[in-house]
Design a protein around this motif. Structure first.
Motif, PDB file in Angstrom:
ATOM      1  N   LEU A  19     -53.907  -3.663  20.849  1.00 31.39           N
ATOM      2  CA  LEU A  19     -55.092  -2.816  21.010  1.00 31.39           C
ATOM      3  C   LEU A  19     -55.838  -3.179  22.294  1.00 31.39           C
ATOM      4  CD1 LEU A  19     -56.699  -2.553  17.454  1.00 31.39           C
ATOM      5  CD2 LEU A  19     -55.634  -0.733  18.779  1.00 31.39           C
ATOM      6  N   LEU A  23     -56.608  -0.967  25.945  1.00 36.28           N
ATOM      7  CA  LEU A  23     -57.904  -0.833  26.588  1.00 36.28           C
ATOM      8  C   LEU A  23     -57.914  -1.482  27.973  1.00 36.28           C
ATOM      9  CD1 LEU A  23     -60.118  -1.501  23.481  1.00 36.28           C
ATOM     10  CD2 LEU A  23     -60.179   0.552  24.881  1.00 36.28           C
ATOM     11  N   HIS A  41     -66.234   1.949  28.942  1.00 36.22           N
ATOM     12  CA  HIS A  41     -64.864   2.080  28.443  1.00 36.22           C
ATOM     13  C   HIS A  41     -64.818   1.916  26.925  1.00 36.22           C
ATOM     14  CE1 HIS A  41     -60.706   2.511  29.535  1.00 36.22           C
ATOM     15  NE2 HIS A  41     -60.350   1.468  28.813  1.00 36.22           N
ATOM     16  N   GLY A  42     -65.663   1.012  26.426  1.00 37.54           N
ATOM     17  CA  GLY A  42     -65.723   0.827  24.980  1.00 37.54           C
ATOM     18  C   GLY A  42     -66.228   2.074  24.281  1.00 37.54           C
ATOM     19  N   PHE A  45     -63.397   4.361  23.640  1.00 36.64           N
ATOM     20  CA  PHE A  45     -62.699   3.857  22.456  1.00 36.64           C
ATOM     21  C   PHE A  45     -63.394   4.365  21.190  1.00 36.64           C
ATOM     22  CE2 PHE A  45     -60.602   0.806  19.772  1.00 36.64           C
ATOM     23  CZ  PHE A  45     -61.562   0.203  18.980  1.00 36.64           C
ATOM     24  N   ALA A 202     -57.714   4.528  25.915  1.00 37.01           N
ATOM     25  CA  ALA A 202     -58.791   4.043  25.061  1.00 37.01           C
ATOM     26  C   ALA A 202     -58.855   4.865  23.787  1.00 37.01           C
ATOM     27  CB  ALA A 202     -60.127   4.099  25.806  1.00 37.01           C
ATOM     28  N   ALA A 205     -56.203   3.751  21.417  1.00 36.72           N
ATOM     29  CA  ALA A 205     -56.640   2.528  20.749  1.00 36.72           C
ATOM     30  C   ALA A 205     -57.668   2.847  19.672  1.00 36.72           C
ATOM     31  CB  ALA A 205     -57.224   1.554  21.771  1.00 36.72           C
ATOM     32  N   GLY A 206     -58.554   3.789  19.969  1.00 34.09           N
ATOM     33  CA  GLY A 206     -59.591   4.165  19.018  1.00 34.09           C
ATOM     34  C   GLY A 206     -59.013   4.766  17.755  1.00 34.09           C
ATOM     35  N   GLY A 220     -67.848  -0.050  20.188  1.00 31.40           N
ATOM     36  CA  GLY A 220     -67.063  -0.226  21.397  1.00 31.40           C
ATOM     37  C   GLY A 220     -67.374  -1.496  22.171  1.00 31.40           C
ATOM     38  N   THR A 227     -62.102  -7.099  26.172  1.00 30.78           N
ATOM     39  CA  THR A 227     -61.287  -6.489  27.227  1.00 30.78           C
ATOM     40  C   THR A 227     -61.610  -7.110  28.577  1.00 30.78           C
ATOM     41  OG1 THR A 227     -61.359  -4.427  25.986  1.00 30.78           O
ATOM     42  CG2 THR A 227     -60.593  -4.290  28.247  1.00 30.78           C
TER      43      THR A 227
END
Lengths: 306, 327, 250
Positions: A19, A23, A41-42, A45, A202, A205-206, A220, A227
Motif C-alpha cells: 500500500l 502511494l 497526496h493522502g 488516497f 493513490a 491504494a484507497g 490520509g 509515505t
C-alpha cells in the motif's frame, strides 16, 4: 511467539508495504520530475476510499467501486494539476507545502460535510473473505490479494518506466527536467499525466485499504507521513527506492509493533517494557529513517542527476 | 532608519494595543479577550521563532510544533511529579529543547530543500506518537496541570499577570532577534539563505551556522510551549500535531516572511479569523451562518491556498513595512 | 618558490575523465594563466583546487601543505580563495555589506549575536579599502541588484581579495565584460602582482598575454604545454589544439 504468527505478521508487513509503495511511487515521481511536494497526496488516497464505499453502497459491486474510485482519483488529480498545482511549480517549496496543506484542510472538511465525521465501512468482498493456504498455514485471502495486486502494479510500473517511450521521457525528466523541456517535448502534458497517474495509484491504494481501515476524514494524513518516510529513506524521485523503502518500512513497522513489546519484556523489567514498548515501536521507522539519512543523505537508492 | 511607513505605524499600533489590551478588556468587562490575546501572542512567539530559520535562513521546517510540545510537556511532566517551580520548568524545557533540537536538526540538515521539509514533518510526528504513548499523562487525551508554574515573584494564576509575562517574553525575543539579524551571526545566516555555496567559499562553516539557528528558533518555540501549557493549564499531544506546524508556517507567510514583526501580525490575524469564523453570526440568509460556524475549516483551507498562491510579502509587507531580509 | 603544486590530478564523473593526470606548478607571486578549448576541464580543475570537488586521485599542495581533501570552507583559511565565472554576489545586500561578509568569513568570529556588524569599525574600514582598491569607492552603499555587470565582477574580485588568499583562483573574471571594462580589470589584476599568486582561467587572449607570467594549456583534462607566453605562442602542439578555437570577448 510462533513461527506461524511471525510469518503472518511478515505478510502483514508486506501488505502495508505494498500500500505504501502505491502511494510513494506516485508521490516520488511527482517530487522527482516536477520537484513538487504534494502533501495532499493522502487526501487523494482518502478520496479513493470514500468513492469506493459510496459506489459499493449504490451498486453492490466491488469491481465498479474500484473503477469509480480509480477514475475519480485520476480525474481529480488531473483537475487539481491544471488549476492549482501547475501554478506552483516555479514557486519556492514553502508555497507548495502551504497550498497543499490548505488542500488537506479543504478535502477533510468536504469529506466531513458530505459523509460526516463518523467512519464508514466497506466489507471485504465475499469472494475474498476466506483464507488462502500458504506453505501450510492460513492467511486472509483479502490481504493476500492486496499484496498480489500491489506487486502486479509494481511490475506494470516497471514495464512502463523502463520499456516504453513515455517511461523513458519520465526517467529523463526525473534526471533533468529542463533538458527534456528543451528538447521540445510537451512537458505540460507529461506533468499532468504524471500527476494524474500518481493520483490514480493513490486511488487504487484507497480502494484496497477501504475494507481494512476505517474510512473517515483525515485518514490520509497518517499514511502520508509514512509515505514521506518511505520516500526519504528510499531516495527522492526513485521508484526502486520507493519499492524497497516501502517494503522495509512496512515490515519493520508491523513486526516492530507486534514483537518489540514482547522482546522488551524479556529484557527489561515489566513496568519499563510496558511504558517503552508502544513508544519505541511507533518510533522505530523514524529511527530507521534517521540512521539511513545519517549514513546516506540521498537515500538508499538515489536517482543520479544529470 | 526612521522611515515611518504605514507598516511601522501599524507595528507600533499593534504593540500598543497588545500592551493595553487587558486594561481595555477589564473596562469592557470581557476577560475572555485576555485569554484570546494571550493565545495569539503565544503563537506569535512561536512564529517569530520559526521565522528566524524560515525568513532569514531559508529553511522550511514543517515540524516546529514539536518544540512547542517539548516546552509544554516539560511543564506537564514536572507538574505530574509534583514539581511546580517555574524556574525548574523553564530550565528543564530549555535543556531538553537544546538536546532534542541539536539531534533532530543535525539529522534534518543532512538533507536540503525538499528532503528537509519532509524530514522535519516526519520527526515531529515521531514525537507526537511518543507523547501519545505517555499513558500516565493521559496519552491521546492529554493531562490537566494541577496548577500553573510557580515563579515565586509573581503569581501566574492571575490571567492578567500571565498575559503580561507572555507579552514581555515576546518583546524580549523580538528585541534579541532584532540585534541578532544585524550581528555577524545573523548576517551570515542571511547569506546562507541566499547563496550557501558562496558562503562556504568565503570560509563560513555553513552547517554549523544553520544548526545553531535551528536550535535557537526551536528554543523560542519551547518557550511558547511552556507558556501555552500555563495558559490552558493543559498538556496535549495535539500541541505538536503537524497541522499546528502548518498553522505557524501559514502565520509567518500571512504576516510577512523575513521581517521580524510580520509573523506577529500573521498570528493575530489568523487566530482572529479562526475566532470570528467559529462564532460566525452575521445574519446571513439561509443556513449560511451555521454552515460557516460548523465548517470554518473549509474557509480557512481556501484562504491558505489563496495566501500561498497570491500573497508575496504578507500583510505587513503589503503595508510597506520593514527592511526585508535578503529575499 | 612554488605556492601551489599539483601532481597527477584525476577526476572521474562516471565514465568521463574530466581531469586526466594533470600537473601544475604555480610560482609564488606569479600570474599563472590556464587556457584551453571549451570542455577542456578548466572549471573542474578550479573546483578541485578550491575544494568544492573531491579529486579521484592526485595531490594538491599549498606551500607544502597537502590540501587535497580539505573541504572548501577550511581551505579558504589555509590560503586558497576563488571567484566565480557566473557572478556570485549577494543581491540582497549593498556592495559594502558584500565585502564585509567576505571579510567576516575570513576573520571568523561569526558566532557573535549582539553587536551589529555595521558598527564593527575595523571590518567596515577593511571593506571600504578593498572596494576602493577595485575601483568601487563610489558604489559603497549601492544595493548589488542595482549594479551593472562589470561592477559586479569588480565586486566579486573585492570579495575574493577580502579572503586574504595566498593563491587566488579566478574563473574567467573578464566574462561578459566590454573592452573598456576588460582593460580596467587587466590593470587592476596587474596591480595585484606580489600581493598573492593568481591562477587565471580566461578565454580573452589579449588579457592572458598581457597578464600572464606563465601559461598552462589544458586539453581533455591534461596539461599539454607549460611555459612563458612567448614559448606558448610559438608551440606547435598548442596551435594544433587551438586551431579555430580562439575566442574574442563580446
Amino acid at each position: 511467539m510462533t513461527l506461524a504468527l511471525f510469518f503472518a505478521q511478515l505478510l502483514n508487513g508486506f501488505q502495508l508495504g505494498v500500500l505504501l509503495f502505491l502511494l510513494s511511487a506516485g508521490l516520488t515521481l511527482v517530487l522527482g520530475i516536477m520537484r513538487f511536494i504534494n502533501l495532499a497526496h493522502g487526501s487523494l488516497f482518502m478520496v479513493g476510499a470514500y468513492f469506493a464505499v459510496t459506489t459499493y453502497e449504490a451498486t453492490q459491486s466491488f469491481v465498479l467501486a474500484g473503477l469509480v474510485a480509480i477514475a475519480g482519483a485520476l480525474l481529480l488529480g488531473a483537475a487539481l494539476e491544471r488549476t492549482l498545482i501547475a501554478k506552483l511549480y516555479s514557486r519556492d517549496h514553502l508555497y507548495q507545502v502551504l497550498a497543499t496543506f490548505g488542500l488537506i484542510l479543504v478535502f477533510n472538511e468536504l469529506a466531513r460535510i458530505i459523509w460526516g465525521q463518523t467512519p464508514i465501512f466497506l466489507n471485504v468482498p465475499d469472494v475474498l473473505s476466506g483464507t488462502v493456504n500458504l506453505f501450510g498455514f492460513e492467511y486472509p485471502a483479502y490481504r493476500f490479494a492486496i499484496i498480489t495486486v500491489g506487486l502486479l502494479v509494481g511490475v506494470a510500473l516497471y514495464i512502463v518506466i523502463h520499456r516504453t517511450r513515455i517511461g523513458m521521457l519520465i526517467r529523463a525528466g526525473a534526471s533533468d527536467a529542463e533538458m527534456v523541456a528543451a528538447l521540445g517535448v510537451n512537458i505540460r502534458l507529461i506533468n499532468t499525466a504524471v500527476f494524474a497517474a500518481a493520483a490514480a495509484l493513490a486511488g487504487v491504494a484507497g480502494v484496497m485499504a477501504a475494507p481494512i481501515l476505517s474510512v473517515q476524514p483525515g485518514m490520509g494524513e497518517p499514511i502520508l507521513i509514512l509515505t514521506l518516510v518511505v520516500i526519504v529513506t528510499g531516495g527522492i524521485g526513485s521508484i526502486r527506492g520507493a519499492f524497497y523503502g516501502a517494503l522495509i518500512v512496512g515490515v519493520i513497522d508491523t513486526i516492530g509493533r507486534s514483537f518489540l513489546p514482547a522482546i522488551l519484556r524479556e529484557v527489561f523489567e515489566r513496568s519499563v517494557a510496558q511504558a517503552a514498548g508502544p513508544a519505541v515501536s511507533s518510533m522505530l521507522i523514524y529511527l530507521l529513517m534517521a540512521v539511513v539519512l545519517a549514513l546516506r543523505p540521498s537515500g538508499l537508492f538515489p536517482v543520479k542527476h544529470g | 532608519m526612521a522611515r515611518y511607513t504605514a507598516g511601522t505605524v501599524a507595528a507600533a499600533a499593534l504593540i500598543l494595543l497588545l500592551a493595553l489590551a487587558p486594561v481595555i478588556a477589564s473596562l469592557a468587562e470581557q476577560p475572555f479577550y485576555v485569554t484570546l490575546l494571550s493565545r495569539m501572542m503565544i503563537f506569535a512567539l512561536a512564529a517569530v521563532g520559526l521565522n528566524l530559520i524560515l525568513g532569514y535562513g531559508g529553511m522550511v521546517s514543517f515540524g516546529h510544533a514539536l518544540y512547542i510540545g517539548v516546552g509544554a510537556y516539560a511543564v506537564g511532566i514536572l507538574n505530574f511529579y509534583g514539581i511546580d517551580n517555574g524556574y525548574a520548568h523553564i530550565a528543564a524545557a530549555l535543556v531538553c529543547g537544546t538536546v532534542i533540537a541539536t539531534l533532530v536538526g543535525a539529522v534534518c540538515l543532512r538533507a536540503s530543500g525538499i528532503g528537509f521539509i519532509m524530514i522535519t514533518l516526519a520527526f515531529a510526528q515521531m514525537f507526537y506518537f511518543l507523547a501519545i504513548s505517555f499513558k500516565q499523562l493521559g496519552g491521546d487525551d492529554g493531562y490537566g496541570l494541577t496548577s500553573r508554574s510557580d515563579f515565586k515573584l509573581f503569581d501566574l494564576s492571575d490571567n492578567t499577570v500571565l498575559y503580561y509575562v507572555i507579552f514581555f517574553v515576546l518583546l524580549l525575543v523580538l528585541l534579541a532577534f532584532s540585534r541578532l539579524v544585524e550581528a555577524p551571526f545573523g548576517v551570515a545566516l542571511r547569506g546562507c539563505k541566499e547563496n550557501e555555496r558562496r558562503m562556504r567559499a568565503m570560509g563560513f562553516a555553513t552547517w554549523r551556522i544553520k544548526l545553531t539557528a535551528y536550535v535557537l528558533s526551536a528554543l523560542v518555540c519551547v518557550l511558547a510551549g511552556v507558556l501555552l501549557a500555563n495558559l490552558t493549564r493543559f498538556v496535549s499531544p495535539s500541541y505538536m500535531n503537524w497541522t499546528t506546524s502548518g498553522d505557524i508556517l501559514l502565520m509567518i507567510v500571512l504576516g510577512g516572511l523575513g521581517t521580524l514583526i510580520g509573523p506577529v501580525f500573521g498570528a493575530v490575524a489568523w487566530l482572529a479569523l479562526e475566532e470570528i469564523l467559529s462564532s460566525f453570526d452575521l445574519g446571513l440568509p439561509g443556513n449560511a451562518d451555521a454552515f460557516i460556524r460548523d465548517h470554518w475549516a473549509i474557509v480557512l483551507g481556501a484562504l491558505v491556498i489563496a495566501v500561498a498562491l497570491y500573497l508575496k510579502d504578507g500583510l505587513y509587507g503589503y503595508l510597506g513595512g520593514g527592511r526585508k531580509a535578503a529575499s | 618558490m612554488t605556492a601551489l603544486t599539483v601532481r597527477g590530478l584525476t577526476k572521474f564523473f562516471g565514465g568521463i575523465r574530466a581531469t586526466d593526470g594533470l600537473d601544475l606548478d604555480v610560482d609564488s607571486g606569479d600570474i599563472h594563466a590556464i587556457i584551453g578549448p571549451n570542455g577542456a576541464g578548466k572549471t573542474t580543475l578550479i573546483n578541485q583546487l578550491s575544494g568544492e570537488l573531491n579529486p579521484t586521485a592526485g595531490v594538491i599542495r599549498l606551500d607544502d601543505v597537502d590540501v587535497t581533501h580539505v573541504p572548501i570552507h577550511r581551505r579558504v583559511h589555509l590560503g586558497i580563495a576563488r571567484s566565480y565565472q557566473i557572478t556570485s554576489v549577494f543581491l540582497g545586500f549593498t556592495a559594502l555589506e558584500n565585502v564585509m561578509l567576505a571579510a567576516q568569513g575570513q576573520r571568523g568570529k561569526t558566532f557573535s549575536f549582539w553587536q551589529p556588524v555595521a558598527r564593527d569599525a575595523p571590518l567596515v574600514e577593511r571593506a571600504r579599502s578593498l572596494l576602493a582598491r577595485v575601483g568601487l569607492d563610489d558604489a559603497v552603499h549601492t544595493p548589488v541588484s542595482a549594479m551593472a555587470h562589470g561592477a559586479r565582477r569588480q565586486l566579486e574580485l573585492a570579495m575574493t581579495l577580502a579572503l586574504q588568499p595566498k593563491v587566488m583562483l579566478l574563473d574567467e573574471p573578464m566574462a561578459g565584460m566590454s573592452r573598456h571594462e576588460s582593460e580596467s580589470m587587466v590593470t587592476l589584476l596587474k596591480s595585484l602582482k606580489g600581493v598573492c599568486s593568481i591562477v587565471l582561467v580566461e578565454h580573452d587572449m589579449d588579457a592572458v598575454f598581457a597578464l600572464a607570467d606563465r601559461i598552462t594549456v589544458v586539453v581533455y583534462g591534461r596539461s599539454i604545454a607549460t611555459g612563458t607566453p612567448k614559448s606558448i605562442r610559438n608551440d606547435p602542439s598548442v596551435r594544433a589544439a587551438y586551431l579555430g578555437d580562439e575566442e574574442e570577448p563580446a
